[in-house]
Enzyme design. Structure first.
Site, PDB file in Angstrom:
ATOM      1  N   GLY A  46      17.633  43.968  33.710  1.00  0.00           N
ATOM      2  CA  GLY A  46      17.350  43.747  31.974  1.00  0.00           C
ATOM      3  C   GLY A  46      18.623  45.004  32.018  1.00  0.00           C
ATOM      4  N   GLN A  51      23.444  50.497  26.482  1.00  0.00           N
ATOM      5  CA  GLN A  51      24.326  50.531  27.556  1.00  0.00           C
ATOM      6  C   GLN A  51      26.042  49.950  27.077  1.00  0.00           C
ATOM      7  OE1 GLN A  51      20.755  49.225  29.919  1.00  0.00           O
ATOM      8  NE2 GLN A  51      21.900  50.298  31.677  1.00  0.00           N
ATOM      9  N   CYS A  99      19.274  51.846  37.820  1.00  0.00           N
ATOM     10  CA  CYS A  99      19.891  51.151  36.318  1.00  0.00           C
ATOM     11  C   CYS A  99      21.250  51.275  36.578  1.00  0.00           C
ATOM     12  CB  CYS A  99      19.132  52.454  35.865  1.00  0.00           C
ATOM     13  SG  CYS A  99      19.861  52.245  33.849  1.00  0.00           S
ATOM     14  N   LEU A 100      21.637  50.487  35.891  1.00  0.00           N
ATOM     15  CA  LEU A 100      22.985  50.435  35.531  1.00  0.00           C
ATOM     16  C   LEU A 100      23.985  51.437  34.931  1.00  0.00           C
ATOM     17  CD1 LEU A 100      22.731  46.442  34.174  1.00  0.00           C
ATOM     18  CD2 LEU A 100      23.414  47.395  37.347  1.00  0.00           C
ATOM     19  N   HIS A 141      11.538  50.322  30.842  1.00  0.00           N
ATOM     20  CA  HIS A 141      12.823  50.964  31.156  1.00  0.00           C
ATOM     21  C   HIS A 141      13.780  50.330  30.169  1.00  0.00           C
ATOM     22  CE1 HIS A 141      16.062  52.010  34.281  1.00  0.00           C
ATOM     23  NE2 HIS A 141      16.827  51.107  33.723  1.00  0.00           N
ATOM     24  N   GLU A 142      13.942  49.341  30.042  1.00  0.00           N
ATOM     25  CA  GLU A 142      15.067  49.034  28.796  1.00  0.00           C
ATOM     26  C   GLU A 142      14.847  49.637  27.480  1.00  0.00           C
ATOM     27  OE1 GLU A 142      17.453  47.702  30.027  1.00  0.00           O
ATOM     28  OE2 GLU A 142      17.139  47.199  31.741  1.00  0.00           O
ATOM     29  N   HIS A 145      15.420  53.400  27.318  1.00  0.00           N
ATOM     30  CA  HIS A 145      17.826  53.453  26.582  1.00  0.00           C
ATOM     31  C   HIS A 145      17.235  52.723  25.053  1.00  0.00           C
ATOM     32  CE1 HIS A 145      19.489  52.941  30.164  1.00  0.00           C
ATOM     33  NE2 HIS A 145      18.667  51.942  30.280  1.00  0.00           N
TER      34      HIS A 145
END
Length: 174
Positions: A46, A51, A99-100, A141-142, A145
């Site tokens: 995701g 990000q 997480c990236l 999660h997304e 963000h």
């Protein structure tokens, strides 16, 4: 399509709420294509637009993330525009959530087991669906963000402090 740079904590723009997308134009469609390519290149399941430095309410996710028999060579993603979690139920521990944008760290995070999501697809059509298991975790999660929340904001103060110290040491060692 292009691979975009993924911003990492403590980048301040990651902590800002994103603005609603009013028009799905070529700029948004190009952003979505770039995000899909960037997510798979990372690799991740995701990615939210903050990000990649764009604070608009857009996420992409691996369409096959919930399929345990998925072929890793098949790279299909779904885009959601202006996604919102309308309801959540149950409780699950997302084990080793990562997480990236949070480098070299994972932690268990308490999440809803099932969520109801409303969004628009890339053509502007309304979507309303239930997600459970890994897909529910990805949605939470997304969408976090988009609200300026990182998964490390959902763990204990002690674990978050330990991560910040680890990050500071990593930056000092560079």
């Amino acid at each position: 399509m292009a691979i975009r740079k993924i911003l990492t904590y403590p980048e301040k723009s990651l902590l800002q709420p994103s603005i609603k997308v009013d028009t799905i134009d070529e700029e948004i469609k190009n952003l979505i294509a770039d995000m899909g390519e960037t997510m798979f290149n990372a690799p991740g399941v995701g990615l939210a637009s903050p990000q990649v430095g764009v604070n608009k309410r857009v996420i992409v996710y691996d369409s096959n993330a919930a399929n345990p028999d998925k072929d890793d060579l098949v790279q299909e993603f779904t885009a959601l525009i202006n996604p919102e979690i309308m309801a959540g139920s149950g409780s699950i521990i997302s084990e080793k959530e990562a997480c990236l944008s949070v480098v070299d760290y994972n932690s268990d995070v308490k999440r809803y087991e099932k969520v109801t999501v409303q969004a628009l697809d890339i053509e502007g059509n309304p979507l309303d669906f239930e997600a459970e298991g890994i897909l529910a975790i990805i949605m939470q999660h997304e969408i976090d963000h988009l609200d300026g929340i990182l998964f490390i904001d959902r763990i204990s103060v002690l674990k978050r402090t330990m991560y910040k110290k680890k990050l500071a040491k990593m930056q000092d060692d560079q």
